[in-house]
Motif scaffolding. Sequence first.
Motif, mmCIF file in Angstrom:
data_model
loop_
_atom_site.group_PDB
_atom_site.id
_atom_site.type_symbol
_atom_site.label_atom_id
_atom_site.label_comp_id
_atom_site.label_asym_id
_atom_site.label_seq_id
_atom_site.Cartn_x
_atom_site.Cartn_y
_atom_site.Cartn_z
ATOM 1 N N LEU A 96 0.841 -1.198 0.000
ATOM 2 C CA LEU A 96 0.000 0.000 0.000
ATOM 3 C C LEU A 96 0.875 1.247 0.000
ATOM 4 C CD1 LEU A 96 -2.993 -0.482 2.495
ATOM 5 C CD2 LEU A 96 -3.054 -0.426 -0.001
ATOM 6 N N ALA A 97 0.532 2.198 -0.856
ATOM 7 C CA ALA A 97 1.231 3.482 -0.860
ATOM 8 C C ALA A 97 0.579 4.457 0.104
ATOM 9 C CB ALA A 97 1.235 4.076 -2.267
ATOM 10 N N MET A 98 -0.701 4.220 0.422
ATOM 11 C CA MET A 98 -1.414 5.047 1.397
ATOM 12 C C MET A 98 -2.656 4.291 1.858
ATOM 13 S SD MET A 98 -2.817 9.004 1.275
ATOM 14 C CE MET A 98 -3.826 8.811 -0.200
ATOM 15 N N LEU A 99 -2.985 4.457 3.137
ATOM 16 C CA LEU A 99 -4.210 3.898 3.694
ATOM 17 C C LEU A 99 -5.067 5.056 4.200
ATOM 18 C CD1 LEU A 99 -5.945 1.473 4.644
ATOM 19 C CD2 LEU A 99 -4.684 1.583 6.820
ATOM 20 N N VAL A 100 -6.315 5.099 3.747
ATOM 21 C CA VAL A 100 -7.229 6.175 4.124
ATOM 22 C C VAL A 100 -8.365 5.599 4.953
ATOM 23 C CG1 VAL A 100 -8.724 8.032 3.301
ATOM 24 C CG2 VAL A 100 -6.686 7.403 1.985
ATOM 25 N N VAL A 101 -8.537 6.109 6.170
ATOM 26 C CA VAL A 101 -9.623 5.683 7.051
ATOM 27 C C VAL A 101 -10.834 6.568 6.773
ATOM 28 C CG1 VAL A 101 -10.360 5.332 9.432
ATOM 29 C CG2 VAL A 101 -7.955 4.978 8.800
ATOM 30 N N GLY A 126 6.140 3.245 7.390
ATOM 31 C CA GLY A 126 6.386 4.516 6.714
ATOM 32 C C GLY A 126 5.285 4.896 5.752
ATOM 33 N N MET A 127 4.130 4.265 5.902
ATOM 34 C CA MET A 127 3.018 4.484 4.986
ATOM 35 C C MET A 127 2.286 5.782 5.316
ATOM 36 S SD MET A 127 -0.267 2.001 4.530
ATOM 37 C CE MET A 127 0.848 0.584 4.464
ATOM 38 N N PRO A 128 2.019 6.650 4.348
ATOM 39 C CA PRO A 128 1.144 7.801 4.587
ATOM 40 C C PRO A 128 -0.235 7.324 5.024
ATOM 41 C CG PRO A 128 2.328 8.082 2.527
ATOM 42 C CD PRO A 128 2.585 6.673 2.980
ATOM 43 N N LEU A 129 -0.806 7.981 6.011
ATOM 44 C CA LEU A 129 -2.112 7.608 6.537
ATOM 45 C C LEU A 129 -3.062 8.784 6.405
ATOM 46 C CD1 LEU A 129 -0.956 5.744 9.763
ATOM 47 C CD2 LEU A 129 -1.762 4.711 7.622
ATOM 48 N N GLY A 130 -4.272 8.485 5.939
ATOM 49 C CA GLY A 130 -5.268 9.527 5.747
ATOM 50 C C GLY A 130 -6.507 9.271 6.580
ATOM 51 N N GLY A 131 -7.279 10.328 6.778
ATOM 52 C CA GLY A 131 -8.535 10.218 7.498
ATOM 53 C C GLY A 131 -9.564 11.159 6.900
ATOM 54 N N ASP A 179 3.333 12.924 6.439
ATOM 55 C CA ASP A 179 2.698 11.679 6.001
ATOM 56 C C ASP A 179 1.340 11.452 6.665
ATOM 57 O OD1 ASP A 179 3.787 11.350 8.488
ATOM 58 O OD2 ASP A 179 4.825 9.473 8.048
ATOM 59 N N ARG A 180 0.696 12.534 7.080
ATOM 60 C CA ARG A 180 -0.667 12.448 7.598
ATOM 61 C C ARG A 180 -1.550 13.378 6.755
ATOM 62 N NH1 ARG A 180 1.739 8.944 9.432
ATOM 63 N NH2 ARG A 180 2.063 8.373 11.618
ATOM 64 N N LEU A 181 -2.627 12.807 6.210
ATOM 65 C CA LEU A 181 -3.512 13.542 5.315
ATOM 66 C C LEU A 181 -4.939 13.417 5.832
ATOM 67 C CD1 LEU A 181 -1.368 11.581 3.528
ATOM 68 C CD2 LEU A 181 -2.152 13.130 1.729
ATOM 69 N N THR A 182 -5.548 14.536 6.208
ATOM 70 C CA THR A 182 -6.874 14.477 6.809
ATOM 71 C C THR A 182 -7.790 15.516 6.176
ATOM 72 O OG1 THR A 182 -5.997 15.899 8.590
ATOM 73 C CG2 THR A 182 -6.148 13.531 9.029
ATOM 74 N N ALA A 183 -9.067 15.164 6.044
ATOM 75 C CA ALA A 183 -10.085 16.070 5.509
ATOM 76 C C ALA A 183 -11.286 16.049 6.441
ATOM 77 C CB ALA A 183 -10.489 15.656 4.099
ATOM 78 N N SER A 184 -11.862 17.212 6.690
ATOM 79 C CA SER A 184 -12.938 17.314 7.672
ATOM 80 C C SER A 184 -14.315 17.075 7.087
ATOM 81 C CB SER A 184 -12.906 18.706 8.322
ATOM 82 O OG SER A 184 -13.146 19.714 7.351
#
Length: 335
Positions: A96-101, A126-131, A179-184
């Motif tokens: 995985l290049a990124m996992l988005v919750v 070291g994976m970028p994680l999103g929410g 490496d943290r990507l979040t959207a509200s």
Amino acid sequence: MQRRDFSGVMKTKNYRYVGEGQHVADKRTRVGFLLLENFSLPAFTQALDTLVTANLLQAQTFSITHFSLDGNEVISDLGLVISPDAELNHAGLNDLAMLVVCGGYRTPLHADHSFLQLLQDAARLGMPLGGLWNGAWFLGRAGLLDGYRCAIHPEHRAALAEVAKRAEVTSESYVIDRDRLTASSASGAPTLILEWIKQLHNRALVDGIEDILAFEASRYRRINPKSLLKISEPTRQVVQLMEANLEELLELEQLASYVGRSRRQIERLFREQLGTTPQRYYLELRITEARRLLQHTKLSVVDVGLACGFVTGSHFSRCYSAYYGYRPSKEQRLV
């Protein structure tokens, strides 16, 4: 007939139409979406649409895997049932290049130890994680937002601040901090993904994605407003006049007169600021809009030509073929 290339800012808006950049990726970038109960379907689909659109422009750039915590179906906030591809486990994290919750307004703020352990293991890789929406809460609960800025829906801002005391919690549309990507909310989700794509790929691909996704929102949006930030007010006004007058064309002398400049001054401004002549810019603007109308409406070729200022079908066909390499009648229809 010798092919013509688009000039200046118009080139980046049309690269995908003339074959530049349309290659099959050597290796797909794999993105995982973890769908939690009552996840926001609009946030998820808009994020997904951004990746799918990238694949339309550069084939097989991204592959997408949908996970649930147990491998069973998940009900979205709109009541639609989604069948995931797999259960999220350690094997699923591979490559995985990124996992988005993907959370939502009614997603319960509860995470068991095994779920938190999976998120922590992903971070150790070291994976970028999103929410998305309240997806950031689960990252915070796993201790993965300490020292980060992040975004979460206002309804859950206090809850995240409680479990992630060392995080800077905001309710901005989206936040990317390393490496943290979040959207509200749903509106921030596509921009979040687009900004991530910018880190991986060239500007032309990003412009192409923006252009396609913005089409329905603003049918006559022809160039990225960001590209006009550095041009002078007279040039901006001439461009706006051109955009507003595609069917009934204005002569250069008229355009110059409307903005209080001479023909020679306008020619110089276009050459210096947009890298082309006003006449060519106007033509390329019309050709670009013609392709959009052919792809996204059911108008006939003749009607599209007239709507874009071409008096005869033969002239329209010659100009179109010169830029795209085929007649307008051969254009792909997407409706």
